[in-house]
Design a protein around this motif. Structure first.
Motif, PDB file in Angstrom:
ATOM      1  N   GLN A   1       0.838  -1.194   0.000  1.00 51.48           N
ATOM      2  CA  GLN A   1       0.000   0.000   0.000  1.00 51.48           C
ATOM      3  C   GLN A   1       0.876   1.249   0.000  1.00 51.48           C
ATOM      4  O   GLN A   1       2.012   1.209   0.491  1.00 51.48           O
ATOM      5  CB  GLN A   1      -0.932  -0.017   1.216  1.00 51.48           C
ATOM      6  CG  GLN A   1      -1.835  -1.246   1.248  1.00 51.48           C
ATOM      7  CD  GLN A   1      -2.723  -1.304   2.470  1.00 51.48           C
ATOM      8  OE1 GLN A   1      -3.356  -0.324   2.834  1.00 51.48           O
ATOM      9  NE2 GLN A   1      -2.778  -2.464   3.100  1.00 51.48           N
TER      10      GLN A   1
ATOM     11  N   ASP B   1       0.938   5.607   0.567  1.00 52.36           N
ATOM     12  CA  ASP B   1       0.310   6.845   1.025  1.00 52.36           C
ATOM     13  C   ASP B   1       1.047   8.020   0.406  1.00 52.36           C
ATOM     14  O   ASP B   1       2.275   8.143   0.537  1.00 52.36           O
ATOM     15  CB  ASP B   1       0.356   6.944   2.548  1.00 52.36           C
ATOM     16  CG  ASP B   1      -0.608   5.966   3.202  1.00 52.36           C
ATOM     17  OD1 ASP B   1      -1.821   6.213   3.127  1.00 52.36           O
ATOM     18  OD2 ASP B   1      -0.143   4.957   3.756  1.00 52.36           O
TER      19      ASP B   1
ATOM     20  N   HIS C   1      -4.632   7.206   0.113  1.00 53.17           N
ATOM     21  CA  HIS C   1      -4.200   5.850   0.461  1.00 53.17           C
ATOM     22  C   HIS C   1      -4.489   4.942  -0.736  1.00 53.17           C
ATOM     23  O   HIS C   1      -5.637   4.798  -1.151  1.00 53.17           O
ATOM     24  CB  HIS C   1      -4.946   5.344   1.697  1.00 53.17           C
ATOM     25  CG  HIS C   1      -4.468   4.008   2.174  1.00 53.17           C
ATOM     26  ND1 HIS C   1      -3.223   3.824   2.752  1.00 53.17           N
ATOM     27  CD2 HIS C   1      -5.053   2.776   2.129  1.00 53.17           C
ATOM     28  CE1 HIS C   1      -3.077   2.548   3.062  1.00 53.17           C
ATOM     29  NE2 HIS C   1      -4.158   1.890   2.695  1.00 53.17           N
TER      30      HIS C   1
END
Length: 279
Positions: free
Chosen positions: A29, A31, A36
């Motif tokens: 993931q 950011d 996000h």
């Protein structure tokens, strides 16, 4: 025996790999600029690169959780392999190993093995392809592991990026002492060490000369190219990737060639215009 290969999302999958039913992606993931982003099939490279270009802050990534890997291991297949980006660059490998321990505690014994690619991007892709090749040959589980680990030791990774800022700001260039003169348009030619850390192999003025130097580095270390797959990934610069490919094919014959656009994590670190070569 049935098998599954889990590749963390730093490794790109070809369309054929996605359709085969043997491969699964464990998403990292990202950011950036208050957004996000899950590095999966919804990843929009163009939008992501725009966010990075407009953000004063450096994007940050996080690896799949041990529980995510445990879920991947909990399947009907008899044997499961995981391929992660270099343990020196991410926590993904350690997470996958812990997920294996959690699986055994929860469900008992099963043939599971986690490969530390000591690479990234298409380096992981080639390793996943090698696992499938071994499985399709009917090798015993232990023989697959032995063969693929030997393959990883022989694999070489090279890359040229427009900027090293994200790698540097995220602490991925530890030990790289050379100072790059960005004002003079000096582009470093980078590679991976046997341990999976990043090293500088050389440099050149301008991206085109740097790509030529990258090709020279590949050829210098190349052994038995007819037995190897040449893999190239690029971040939003297909023509550069093809330029590198053409130069390499003019100097050596390869078993096959794969060119892929970078997924999320690889796009984050390669940045707009980056080219990665693994052979």
């Amino acid at each position: 025996m049935s098998y599954k290969i889990i590749v963390d999302s730093c490794g790109e999958l070809t369309e054929e790999m996605k359709a085969s039913g043997h491969f699964e992606t464990a998403s990292l993931q990202i950011d950036v600029a208050g957004h996000h982003i899950i590095d999966d099939e919804t990843f929009d490279q163009k939008k992501f690169l725009k966010l990075v270009a407009e953000s004063p802050e450096c994007p940050k990534s996080s690896c799949p959780s041990p529980e995510r890997y445990m879920e991947g291991y909990h399947c009907e297949e008899d044997r499961v392999y995981a391929v992660t980006l270099s343990a020196e660059l991410s926590g993904s490998y350690n997470s996958a190993v812990l997920g294996k321990e959690l699986y055994h505690e929860e469900y008992g014994e099963k043939d599971i093995y986690v490969f530390n690619s000591r690479s990234a991007s298409v380096g992981e892709t080639l390793i996943a392809m090698k696992i499938r090749e071994c499985e399709e040959k009917g090798m015993a589980f232990e023989k697959v592991v032995e063969t693929v680990e030997a393959y990883i030791r022989e694999q070489d990774t090279y890359f040229v990026l427009e900027t090293l800022d994200i790698l540097r700001k995220n602490g991925r260039l530890t030990g790289v002492k050379a100072v790059v003169a960005t004002v003079l348009n000096i582009k470093p030619v980078m590679g991976a060490t046997e341990a999976g850390t990043i090293c500088q192999l050389g440099q050149a003025r301008g991206i085109k000369k740097a790509l030529v130097k990258l090709v020279d580095e590949v050829v210098k270390n190349l052994k038995n190219p007819k037995e190897k797959v040449l893999a190239i990934s690029h971040c939003n610069c297909r023509k550069r990737a093809e330029y590198v490919c053409d130069m390499l094919k003019a100097k050596a014959q390869f078993k096959d060639v794969v060119i892929l656009d970078t997924a999320g994590i690889s796009s984050m670190y390669a940045a707009d215009g980056g080219v990665i070569v693994v052979v």
